[in-house]
Scaffold this motif. Structure first.
Motif, PDB file in Angstrom:
ATOM      1  N   ASP A 105       6.320   0.700  -2.344  1.00  0.00           N
ATOM      2  CA  ASP A 105       4.905   0.418  -1.879  1.00  0.00           C
ATOM      3  C   ASP A 105       4.110   0.472  -3.167  1.00  0.00           C
ATOM      4  O   ASP A 105       4.244   1.435  -3.988  1.00  0.00           O
ATOM      5  CB  ASP A 105       4.554   1.704  -1.167  1.00  0.00           C
ATOM      6  N   CYS A 106       3.397  -0.707  -3.569  1.00  0.00           N
ATOM      7  CA  CYS A 106       2.575  -0.774  -4.630  1.00  0.00           C
ATOM      8  C   CYS A 106       0.916  -0.874  -4.234  1.00  0.00           C
ATOM      9  O   CYS A 106       0.284  -1.172  -4.875  1.00  0.00           O
ATOM     10  CB  CYS A 106       2.738  -2.232  -5.218  1.00  0.00           C
ATOM     11  N   SER A 107       0.711  -0.087  -3.106  1.00  0.00           N
ATOM     12  CA  SER A 107      -0.644  -0.078  -2.919  1.00  0.00           C
ATOM     13  C   SER A 107      -1.579   0.642  -3.849  1.00  0.00           C
ATOM     14  O   SER A 107      -2.559   0.491  -3.722  1.00  0.00           O
ATOM     15  CB  SER A 107      -0.877   0.899  -1.294  1.00  0.00           C
ATOM     16  N   ALA A 108      -0.956   1.683  -4.628  1.00  0.00           N
ATOM     17  CA  ALA A 108      -1.921   2.189  -5.489  1.00  0.00           C
ATOM     18  C   ALA A 108      -2.354   1.161  -6.506  1.00  0.00           C
ATOM     19  O   ALA A 108      -3.336   1.601  -7.371  1.00  0.00           O
ATOM     20  CB  ALA A 108      -0.897   3.331  -6.185  1.00  0.00           C
ATOM     21  N   ILE A 109      -1.545   0.155  -6.917  1.00  0.00           N
ATOM     22  CA  ILE A 109      -2.195  -0.781  -7.949  1.00  0.00           C
ATOM     23  C   ILE A 109      -2.918  -1.925  -7.347  1.00  0.00           C
ATOM     24  O   ILE A 109      -3.187  -2.868  -8.129  1.00  0.00           O
ATOM     25  CB  ILE A 109      -1.136  -1.007  -8.727  1.00  0.00           C
ATOM     26  N   GLN A 110      -3.102  -1.971  -6.012  1.00  0.00           N
ATOM     27  CA  GLN A 110      -4.069  -2.868  -5.310  1.00  0.00           C
ATOM     28  C   GLN A 110      -5.478  -2.612  -5.433  1.00  0.00           C
ATOM     29  O   GLN A 110      -5.784  -1.285  -5.651  1.00  0.00           O
ATOM     30  CB  GLN A 110      -3.529  -3.058  -3.943  1.00  0.00           C
ATOM     31  N   PRO A 111      -6.372  -3.432  -5.339  1.00  0.00           N
ATOM     32  CA  PRO A 111      -7.665  -3.153  -5.422  1.00  0.00           C
ATOM     33  C   PRO A 111      -8.078  -1.935  -4.425  1.00  0.00           C
ATOM     34  O   PRO A 111      -7.800  -1.627  -3.123  1.00  0.00           O
ATOM     35  CB  PRO A 111      -8.518  -4.478  -4.864  1.00  0.00           C
ATOM     36  N   GLY A 112      -8.744  -0.805  -4.965  1.00  0.00           N
ATOM     37  CA  GLY A 112      -9.109   0.186  -4.027  1.00  0.00           C
ATOM     38  C   GLY A 112      -8.075   1.380  -4.343  1.00  0.00           C
ATOM     39  O   GLY A 112      -8.160   2.531  -3.804  1.00  0.00           O
ATOM     40  N   GLY A 113      -6.953   0.935  -4.727  1.00  0.00           N
ATOM     41  CA  GLY A 113      -5.710   2.030  -5.006  1.00  0.00           C
ATOM     42  C   GLY A 113      -6.086   3.016  -6.355  1.00  0.00           C
ATOM     43  O   GLY A 113      -6.871   2.699  -7.148  1.00  0.00           O
ATOM     44  N   SER A 114      -5.476   4.123  -6.090  1.00  0.00           N
ATOM     45  CA  SER A 114      -5.751   5.237  -7.252  1.00  0.00           C
ATOM     46  C   SER A 114      -5.173   4.792  -8.465  1.00  0.00           C
ATOM     47  O   SER A 114      -5.455   5.255  -9.652  1.00  0.00           O
ATOM     48  CB  SER A 114      -4.855   6.337  -6.793  1.00  0.00           C
ATOM     49  N   CYS A 115      -4.296   3.881  -8.584  1.00  0.00           N
ATOM     50  CA  CYS A 115      -3.913   3.524  -9.985  1.00  0.00           C
ATOM     51  C   CYS A 115      -4.293   1.839 -10.405  1.00  0.00           C
ATOM     52  O   CYS A 115      -3.763   1.190 -11.190  1.00  0.00           O
ATOM     53  CB  CYS A 115      -2.354   3.644 -10.072  1.00  0.00           C
ATOM     54  N   TYR A 116      -5.264   1.352  -9.511  1.00  0.00           N
ATOM     55  CA  TYR A 116      -5.790   0.194  -9.927  1.00  0.00           C
ATOM     56  C   TYR A 116      -6.366  -0.310 -11.171  1.00  0.00           C
ATOM     57  O   TYR A 116      -6.050  -1.298 -11.769  1.00  0.00           O
ATOM     58  CB  TYR A 116      -6.814  -0.449  -8.684  1.00  0.00           C
ATOM     59  N   TYR A 117      -7.212   0.619 -11.635  1.00  0.00           N
ATOM     60  CA  TYR A 117      -7.718   0.868 -13.103  1.00  0.00           C
ATOM     61  C   TYR A 117      -6.850   1.298 -14.163  1.00  0.00           C
ATOM     62  O   TYR A 117      -6.338   2.533 -13.629  1.00  0.00           O
ATOM     63  CB  TYR A 117      -9.168   1.264 -13.130  1.00  0.00           C
ATOM     64  N   PRO A 118      -6.725   0.861 -15.145  1.00  0.00           N
ATOM     65  CA  PRO A 118      -7.190  -0.315 -15.865  1.00  0.00           C
ATOM     66  C   PRO A 118      -6.551  -1.474 -15.396  1.00  0.00           C
ATOM     67  O   PRO A 118      -5.277  -1.324 -15.228  1.00  0.00           O
ATOM     68  CB  PRO A 118      -6.921  -0.156 -17.198  1.00  0.00           C
ATOM     69  N   THR A 119      -6.937  -2.521 -14.961  1.00  0.00           N
ATOM     70  CA  THR A 119      -6.497  -3.782 -14.466  1.00  0.00           C
ATOM     71  C   THR A 119      -5.830  -4.741 -15.526  1.00  0.00           C
ATOM     72  O   THR A 119      -6.292  -5.913 -15.714  1.00  0.00           O
ATOM     73  CB  THR A 119      -7.511  -4.613 -13.624  1.00  0.00           C
ATOM     74  N   ILE A 120      -4.868  -4.195 -16.036  1.00  0.00           N
ATOM     75  CA  ILE A 120      -4.284  -4.805 -17.124  1.00  0.00           C
ATOM     76  C   ILE A 120      -2.677  -4.806 -16.583  1.00  0.00           C
ATOM     77  O   ILE A 120      -2.092  -3.799 -15.710  1.00  0.00           O
ATOM     78  CB  ILE A 120      -4.170  -4.294 -18.497  1.00  0.00           C
ATOM     79  N   VAL A 121      -2.074  -5.891 -17.016  1.00  0.00           N
ATOM     80  CA  VAL A 121      -0.654  -6.258 -16.224  1.00  0.00           C
ATOM     81  C   VAL A 121       0.371  -4.873 -16.985  1.00  0.00           C
ATOM     82  O   VAL A 121       0.869  -4.470 -16.045  1.00  0.00           O
ATOM     83  CB  VAL A 121      -0.159  -7.636 -16.946  1.00  0.00           C
ATOM     84  N   VAL A 122       0.332  -4.565 -17.956  1.00  0.00           N
ATOM     85  CA  VAL A 122       1.162  -3.525 -18.590  1.00  0.00           C
ATOM     86  C   VAL A 122       1.134  -2.131 -17.769  1.00  0.00           C
ATOM     87  O   VAL A 122       2.145  -1.644 -17.503  1.00  0.00           O
ATOM     88  CB  VAL A 122       1.090  -3.456 -20.056  1.00  0.00           C
ATOM     89  N   SER A 123      -0.217  -1.930 -17.412  1.00  0.00           N
ATOM     90  CA  SER A 123      -0.518  -0.660 -16.702  1.00  0.00           C
ATOM     91  C   SER A 123       0.232  -0.804 -15.244  1.00  0.00           C
ATOM     92  O   SER A 123       0.865   0.219 -14.799  1.00  0.00           O
ATOM     93  CB  SER A 123      -1.927  -0.458 -16.617  1.00  0.00           C
ATOM     94  N   HIS A 124      -0.245  -1.826 -14.802  1.00  0.00           N
ATOM     95  CA  HIS A 124       0.204  -2.255 -13.163  1.00  0.00           C
ATOM     96  C   HIS A 124       1.987  -2.180 -13.490  1.00  0.00           C
ATOM     97  O   HIS A 124       2.803  -1.815 -12.378  1.00  0.00           O
ATOM     98  CB  HIS A 124      -0.258  -3.372 -12.643  1.00  0.00           C
ATOM     99  N   ALA A 125       2.667  -2.774 -14.397  1.00  0.00           N
ATOM    100  CA  ALA A 125       4.060  -2.820 -14.521  1.00  0.00           C
ATOM    101  C   ALA A 125       4.612  -1.535 -14.930  1.00  0.00           C
ATOM    102  O   ALA A 125       5.393  -1.282 -14.283  1.00  0.00           O
ATOM    103  CB  ALA A 125       4.368  -3.854 -15.604  1.00  0.00           C
ATOM    104  N   ASP A 126       3.728  -0.598 -15.387  1.00  0.00           N
ATOM    105  CA  ASP A 126       4.360   0.736 -15.697  1.00  0.00           C
ATOM    106  C   ASP A 126       4.632   1.300 -14.241  1.00  0.00           C
ATOM    107  O   ASP A 126       5.850   1.866 -13.884  1.00  0.00           O
ATOM    108  CB  ASP A 126       3.493   1.769 -16.445  1.00  0.00           C
TER     109      ASP A 126
END
Length: 194
Positions: free
Chosen positions: A61-82
Motif C-alpha cells: 500500500d503506497c497511498s501515503a505517497i499519493q497526492p493527499g497522502g501523509s508522505c506525499y511531500y516532499p514530492t521528490i523521487v528519493v523521498s517516495h522511494a524511501d
C-alpha cells in the motif's frame, strides 16, 4: 517548506512505516530493540528509483505517497522511494541494495536524530588531505571547491569536515581514526551540512 520541516516529515513517514507494521526487521540487543529501515541511496539513478516505486506500489500500500497522502511531500523521487523501499522491506524482509541501504535507529527516529562526522583537529594534515581526495572521488564535494558554499575557510581541516560528513551520509560510517561523531551541527553561514 524549509529543510527542517521536510526532514521531520520524512522521519515521521519512515517511522510510520516502521511502527505501523509488525516489526520483523529488528534485532534485540539486551533489552533494547535495534530497528532497521531500508532507504534509498541518494546516488541511485532516478529512473531506477521510480521503477522500484512502481513495482513496490503494486505489492504494498503506497497511498501515503499519493497526492493527499501523509508522505506525499516532499514530492521528490528519493523521498517516495524511501517510503516504498521501507514498506516492501517490512513486508518481504529484503532490501534492494543496488539502490538502497539499510540503516538503524541510531540515525533515524530518535529525539537526537542528526549526527555529523567531522575531522579531529589533531589529525595529521596529510591523512586529512588523503581523505578529502578519496571522499571527493565518491561523493559530491562541489561545496568545498572554489566558489562553493563551504570553500571558505580554505583550510584542510574545514574541507575534511565537509568531505567526511558527506562520506558519512553516503556510507553510514565515520573513520574514527581521524574523525569523530558529533551532535553539534557544524554548518556555518551559507555552508550547510546535511
Amino acid at each position: 517548506m524549509d529543510k527542517i520541516n521536510v526532514f521531520l516529515l520524512l522521519i515521521s513517514c519512515i517511522l510510520g512505516v516502521a511502527y505501523g507494521h509488525e516489526m520483523t526487521n529488528s534485532t534485540s540487543i539486551g533489552q533494547k530493540q535495534l530497528v532497521k529501515w531500508c532507504i534509498a541511496q541518494p546516488s541511485a539513478p532516478q529512473d531506477k528509483l521510480q521503477g522500484f516505486i512502481d513495482y513496490a506500489c503494486g505489492v504494498v500500500d503506497c497511498s501515503a505517497i499519493q497526492p493527499g497522502g501523509s508522505c506525499y511531500y516532499p514530492t521528490i523521487v528519493v523521498s517516495h522511494a524511501d517510503y516504498a523501499l521501507n514498506m516492501l522491506y517490512r513486508v518481504k524482509g529484503s532490501c534492494n541494495l543496488y539502490i538502497a541501504k539499510i540503516t538503524n535507529s541510531a540515525s533515524i527516529g530518535r529525539k537526537q536524530v542528526v549526527k555529523w562526522c567531522i575531522a579531529q583537529p589533531s589529525a595529521p594534515q596529510e591523512k586529512l588531505q588523503g581523505l578529502i581526495d578519496y571522499a571527493c572521488g565518491v561523493v559530491d564535494c562541489s561545496a568545498i571547491q572554489p566558489g562553493g558554499s563551504c570553500y571558505y575557510p580554505n583550510m584542510i581541516l574545514s574541507h575534511a569536515d565537509y568531505a567526511l560528513n558527506q562520506l558519512y551520509r553516503y556510507k553510514s560510517s565515520c573513520n574514527l581514526y581521524i574523525a569523530t561523531i558529533t551532535s553539534v551541527n557544524p554548518s556555518y553561514g551559507s555552508c550547510m551540512y546535511s
